[in-house]
Design a protein around this motif. Structure first.
Motif, short mmCIF file in Angstrom:
data_model
loop_
_atom_site.label_atom_id
_atom_site.label_comp_id
_atom_site.label_asym_id
_atom_site.label_seq_id
_atom_site.Cartn_x
_atom_site.Cartn_y
_atom_site.Cartn_z
N ARG A 120 8.92 15.33 -20.50
CA ARG A 120 9.01 15.18 -21.96
C ARG A 120 8.66 16.48 -22.68
N SER A 121 9.23 17.55 -22.19
CA SER A 121 8.98 18.86 -22.78
C SER A 121 10.32 19.50 -23.15
N ASP A 122 10.35 20.82 -23.28
CA ASP A 122 11.59 21.53 -23.55
C ASP A 122 11.64 22.77 -22.66
N TRP A 123 12.82 23.29 -22.42
CA TRP A 123 12.97 24.36 -21.43
C TRP A 123 12.27 25.64 -21.86
N ILE A 124 12.15 25.90 -23.16
CA ILE A 124 11.48 27.11 -23.62
C ILE A 124 9.98 27.05 -23.28
N THR A 125 9.38 25.87 -23.45
CA THR A 125 7.96 25.71 -23.10
C THR A 125 7.75 25.91 -21.60
N ILE A 126 8.64 25.34 -20.79
CA ILE A 126 8.53 25.51 -19.34
C ILE A 126 8.71 26.99 -18.97
N TRP A 127 9.66 27.65 -19.60
CA TRP A 127 9.93 29.06 -19.32
C TRP A 127 8.72 29.92 -19.69
N SER A 128 8.05 29.58 -20.78
CA SER A 128 6.90 30.38 -21.23
C SER A 128 5.77 30.37 -20.21
N MET A 129 5.71 29.35 -19.36
CA MET A 129 4.67 29.27 -18.33
C MET A 129 5.12 29.87 -17.01
N ASN A 130 6.40 30.25 -16.93
CA ASN A 130 6.96 30.79 -15.69
C ASN A 130 7.82 32.00 -16.02
N PRO A 131 7.19 33.15 -16.33
CA PRO A 131 7.93 34.31 -16.81
C PRO A 131 8.86 34.93 -15.76
N ARG A 132 10.13 34.59 -15.88
CA ARG A 132 11.21 35.17 -15.07
C ARG A 132 12.50 34.88 -15.81
N ASN A 133 13.58 35.35 -15.27
CA ASN A 133 14.88 35.04 -15.86
C ASN A 133 15.07 33.53 -15.88
N PRO A 134 15.24 32.90 -17.04
CA PRO A 134 15.34 31.43 -17.09
C PRO A 134 16.59 30.88 -16.40
N ASP A 135 17.58 31.75 -16.18
CA ASP A 135 18.82 31.28 -15.57
C ASP A 135 18.86 31.50 -14.05
N VAL A 136 17.80 32.14 -13.51
CA VAL A 136 17.76 32.42 -12.08
C VAL A 136 16.49 31.83 -11.50
N ARG A 137 16.64 30.86 -10.62
CA ARG A 137 15.49 30.23 -9.98
C ARG A 137 15.71 30.18 -8.48
N THR A 138 14.66 30.51 -7.73
CA THR A 138 14.73 30.47 -6.28
C THR A 138 14.31 29.09 -5.79
N SER A 139 15.10 28.52 -4.91
CA SER A 139 14.75 27.22 -4.35
C SER A 139 13.43 27.30 -3.60
N LEU A 140 12.64 26.22 -3.67
CA LEU A 140 11.34 26.12 -3.02
C LEU A 140 10.34 27.13 -3.58
N SER A 141 10.40 27.36 -4.87
CA SER A 141 9.39 28.17 -5.54
C SER A 141 8.62 27.26 -6.50
N PRO A 142 7.27 27.37 -6.54
CA PRO A 142 6.48 26.52 -7.43
C PRO A 142 6.71 26.88 -8.89
N ILE A 143 6.83 25.86 -9.73
CA ILE A 143 7.06 26.05 -11.16
C ILE A 143 6.03 25.24 -11.94
N TYR A 144 5.35 25.91 -12.86
CA TYR A 144 4.41 25.20 -13.73
C TYR A 144 5.20 24.33 -14.72
N PHE A 145 4.83 23.06 -14.80
CA PHE A 145 5.44 22.18 -15.80
C PHE A 145 4.49 21.92 -16.96
N ALA A 146 3.20 22.32 -16.81
CA ALA A 146 2.20 22.11 -17.85
C ALA A 146 1.05 23.09 -17.63
N HIS A 147 0.15 23.16 -18.62
CA HIS A 147 -1.02 24.01 -18.52
C HIS A 147 -2.17 23.25 -17.86
N PRO A 148 -2.84 23.83 -16.85
CA PRO A 148 -4.03 23.19 -16.28
C PRO A 148 -5.19 23.30 -17.29
N TYR A 149 -5.87 22.20 -17.53
CA TYR A 149 -7.00 22.17 -18.46
C TYR A 149 -8.17 21.48 -17.78
#
Length: 251
Positions: A162-191
């Motif tokens: 229930r987020s948006d792609w810009i928020t997800i991208w902001s936590m994973n700084p890389r080219n948003p159109d290029v993703r490597t399979s089997l790489s960990p991606i943050y979907f939220a901030h740890p608190y």
């Protein structure tokens, strides 16, 4: 097994392999089953080699362990052995050919720690196959991440949480159109929950609803029973987020 307010969530964790349950039979209980719920520790490692690359997951308790190696390449039929630097004994790891989806293949093993005396899962490890060796080292799994696959996209991950792609991208700084399979991606901030903190404080501070907090923290059975030091995954809703003193940030 007696009913519980959280039983559906517990059973879901069991199906996902994130929760182990010992079932002990008592012949005097008229065929009732009693279970002992054990919460495992979780570790992870990246796998890199010229012939294969991927990711490793480890779940373990004081009694047993479950290891899973996920590869981008097809390793169907490969037999491997696993060894840790602090013990001389290796554990045979074989591929289950039935576990193969979306261009990924798995090698896995489950065993008792008593059969592997002295093993230290945090020491350097070697996965040896007929095609070569992969050196790696497990570390504690980080919170609030998902492992991408060939079908992953920032849009799909954002939809799941229930987020948006810009928020997800902001936590994973890389080219948003290029993703490597089997790489960990943050979907939220740890608190990390502070002393005296509560789910209500998190709702107000980050502008989140109960449903949103539960969706992002499925590893927590009851978000209203948080303890200091617990780590929860949050995605601030900027239109209603609050500062530390309770003042509105967006006006």
């Amino acid at each position: 097994m007696r009913a519980s307010n959280h039983m559906s969530q517990i059973l879901s964790f069991m199906r996902e392999g994130s929760l182990f349950v010992d079932v002990i039979l008592d012949p005097t209980t008229k065929e009732e089953l009693y279970g002992k719920i054990v919460i495992p520790s979780c570790m992870e490692a990246s796998l890199q080699n010229t012939f294969a690359s991927g990711f490793a997951n480890l779940l373990y308790t004081a009694e047993y362990y479950a290891l899973r190696f996920i590869f981008r390449q097809d390793v169907t039929g490969v037999t491997a052995s696993l060894g840790f630097a602090n013990v001389s004994q290796t554990s045979s790891v074989k591929l289950n050919n039935e576990i193969r989806t979306s261009g990924q293949s798995y090698i896995y093993t489950v065993g008792w720690k008593s059969d592997w005396p002295g093993v230290n899962f945090q020491s350097p490890a070697t996965l040896t196959t007929s095609q070569g060796q992969i050196l790696f080292q497990f570390a504690a799994a980080l919170h609030c991440r998902v492992l991408s696959n060939v079908d992953s996209s920032l849009f799909r991950i954002a939809e799941d949480y229930r987020s948006d792609w810009i928020t997800i991208w902001s936590m994973n700084p890389r080219n948003p159109d290029v993703r490597t399979s089997l790489s960990p991606i943050y979907f939220a901030h740890p608190y990390s929950v502070e002393m005296g903190g509560s789910a209500q404080d998190i709702f107000q501070r980050f502008g989140m609803s109960t449903v949103e907090l539960q969706t992002m923290n499925q590893h927590i059975v009851d978000v209203n029973s948080l303890k200091p030091g617990d780590v929860v995954c949050v995605i601030p809703r900027w239109h209603s987020v609050r500062s530390g003193n309770g003042a509105s940030i967006c006006v």
